[in-house]
Write a protein that holds these residues in place. Sequence first.
Motif, PDB file in Angstrom:
ATOM      1  N   LEU A   1      36.511  40.287  32.225  1.00 45.74           N
ATOM      2  CA  LEU A   1      36.806  38.898  32.569  1.00 45.74           C
ATOM      3  C   LEU A   1      38.305  38.657  32.666  1.00 45.74           C
ATOM      4  N   ASN A   2      39.074  39.348  31.825  1.00 42.55           N
ATOM      5  CA  ASN A   2      40.535  39.231  31.935  1.00 42.55           C
ATOM      6  C   ASN A   2      41.022  39.726  33.286  1.00 42.55           C
ATOM      7  N   LYS A   3      40.398  40.768  33.810  1.00 40.55           N
ATOM      8  CA  LYS A   3      40.755  41.251  35.143  1.00 40.55           C
ATOM      9  C   LYS A   3      40.399  40.223  36.208  1.00 40.55           C
ATOM     10  N   LEU A   4      39.294  39.502  35.996  1.00 46.24           N
ATOM     11  CA  LEU A   4      38.878  38.495  36.978  1.00 46.24           C
ATOM     12  C   LEU A   4      39.781  37.258  36.937  1.00 46.24           C
ATOM     13  N   LYS A   5      40.621  37.157  35.923  1.00 46.93           N
ATOM     14  CA  LYS A   5      41.578  36.047  35.853  1.00 46.93           C
ATOM     15  C   LYS A   5      42.958  36.449  36.353  1.00 46.93           C
ATOM     16  N   SER A   6      43.118  37.706  36.738  1.00 46.75           N
ATOM     17  CA  SER A   6      44.434  38.175  37.159  1.00 46.75           C
ATOM     18  C   SER A   6      44.753  37.699  38.573  1.00 46.75           C
ATOM     19  N   ARG A   7      46.016  37.729  38.915  1.00 45.57           N
ATOM     20  CA  ARG A   7      46.482  37.254  40.214  1.00 45.57           C
ATOM     21  C   ARG A   7      47.057  38.417  41.009  1.00 45.57           C
ATOM     22  N   HIS A   8      46.716  38.471  42.287  1.00 48.85           N
ATOM     23  CA  HIS A   8      47.232  39.499  43.179  1.00 48.85           C
ATOM     24  C   HIS A   8      47.792  38.847  44.437  1.00 48.85           C
ATOM     25  N   LYS A   9      48.623  39.585  45.145  1.00 47.04           N
ATOM     26  CA  LYS A   9      49.294  39.030  46.317  1.00 47.04           C
ATOM     27  C   LYS A   9      48.926  39.761  47.608  1.00 47.04           C
ATOM     28  N   GLY A  10      48.047  40.733  47.512  1.00 45.00           N
ATOM     29  CA  GLY A  10      47.709  41.524  48.683  1.00 45.00           C
ATOM     30  C   GLY A  10      46.663  40.861  49.562  1.00 45.00           C
ATOM     31  N   PRO A  11      46.140  41.593  50.543  1.00 47.53           N
ATOM     32  CA  PRO A  11      45.081  41.053  51.413  1.00 47.53           C
ATOM     33  C   PRO A  11      43.857  40.644  50.598  1.00 47.53           C
ATOM     34  N   LEU A  12      43.170  39.632  51.078  1.00 46.01           N
ATOM     35  CA  LEU A  12      41.936  39.129  50.459  1.00 46.01           C
ATOM     36  C   LEU A  12      42.163  38.584  49.058  1.00 46.01           C
ATOM     37  N   SER A  13      43.395  38.201  48.745  1.00 49.60           N
ATOM     38  CA  SER A  13      43.698  37.747  47.389  1.00 49.60           C
ATOM     39  C   SER A  13      43.350  36.287  47.146  1.00 49.60           C
ATOM     40  N   GLY A  14      42.977  35.557  48.184  1.00 44.43           N
ATOM     41  CA  GLY A  14      42.574  34.184  47.988  1.00 44.43           C
ATOM     42  C   GLY A  14      43.698  33.195  48.235  1.00 44.43           C
ATOM     43  N   SER A  15      43.321  31.969  48.508  1.00 44.34           N
ATOM     44  CA  SER A  15      44.306  30.961  48.890  1.00 44.34           C
ATOM     45  C   SER A  15      45.138  30.470  47.711  1.00 44.34           C
ATOM     46  N   ALA A  16      44.625  30.615  46.494  1.00 44.88           N
ATOM     47  CA  ALA A  16      45.337  30.087  45.322  1.00 44.88           C
ATOM     48  C   ALA A  16      46.002  31.175  44.496  1.00 44.88           C
TER      49      ALA A  16
END
Length: 427
Positions: free
Chosen positions: A213-228
């Motif tokens: 779950l901690n991984k699912l809260k992480s933020r990434h900047k690459g492709p498919l990373s989401g609008s937020a």
Amino acid sequence: MAIQNGTVRKRNPEPLLKVEPSSAGVGNSESPGSPTAGIQHPAGEVKYSGFSQVVRAILLATWFNCAVVAIHATQFIGAPLYWINRDYYYAYMALTKQSFAIVGIAGTRWFAQTKVRVSWDKGLRGQFHKTPAGRMETTFPERLIYLSNHQIYTEWLYLWWIAYTSRMHGHIYILLKESLRYVPFLGPGMMFYGFIFMARKWLSDKPRLEHRLNKLKSRHKGPLSGSAGLDPMWLLIFPEGTNLSANTRKGSVKWAEKQGIPDMRHLLLPRSTGLFFCLQQLEDTIEWVYDCTIAYEGTPKGGFAPEIFTIRSAYLQGRPPKSVNMYWRRFAVSSIPLTNAKEFDNWLIQRWREKDDILEQWYTTGRFPSDPESADSMRGISKDGFIETEMTLNNWMEIGQLYVVLAAFALVINVVLKIWALFSKFM
């Protein structure tokens, strides 16, 4: 009855089953003493001979196994990205996850084609649309937890398809039984996907679940990373823990007696510990919990769908459910009690009793509640608030996605070998 925002249809229900002694050759798979025993199969007689079933089994196994091996090989090719660039690694694995969804959707379309009937409460108005080509599209959020009752083993295929209709099929995460980790190819493949395996022993499950779950809260900047910035995430949980059957029904009855509460009529009592922990960990990163109530046309009241709609009957004999029925609701995370485990348990039980009432309506009328006010011919929604469609791909060219990386990899290897051979001549 606590059916929220639903409309009860008052017409006479269509018969779900014709109760007759089974004729020779129908091939019922129901166990003796079951409510479904001695009842003619709701999808009719077997449509394919024994030889045709063998051919279909070979074709289905070939399609599925070749695709799974190709996807798994693609995962291994991209695995080094984890140490090179995590953003691109997670985007790459999301693409391989999309590929597995394509495999399931295409296989079900070819071998177990059926109608899907979808309705929803007014809180989801505007989030469902049927294209002129007859395919359903949804506009669910990028991040959510979604729940469902659990009836048959292949239920996750239909729920993964729902993610596909929102183009989120590369971002689904599922809580699974620990034993599935050890299935060849599938187990390691699901580990690449970040699926969460549960041993049903909370002392060992909790740290593993917290890590994922901690991984699912992480933020990434690459492709498919989401609008937020946060990666898109659809976390699928079956609070019942297993599918509804004669054996699991007995366990639910015992659990109800132990807890001193009434059992459900059409469901198993849900277990709240895992879901409670997931919501506590993710509450700052999601706004909604989506809930699906699912039923299969032909399942008799008091009966068990796994005894009727087996993989053999649906995919080999040509007897899938005549329709898969879904009713969707959602709940704001801010409205869910997440500070007290007992209050949350009561909240979940209440939601499940509402689902039980919703299923009672379905068994009585043959239809789930609907939102007639959302009727819109331009959006493909019928006047009574339903969308009827089929589980299919938007474009059959998507199947090429399964093999494009392997083809490119093979091409690169071929070029390298030729260059090496040419270079060796001059050495």
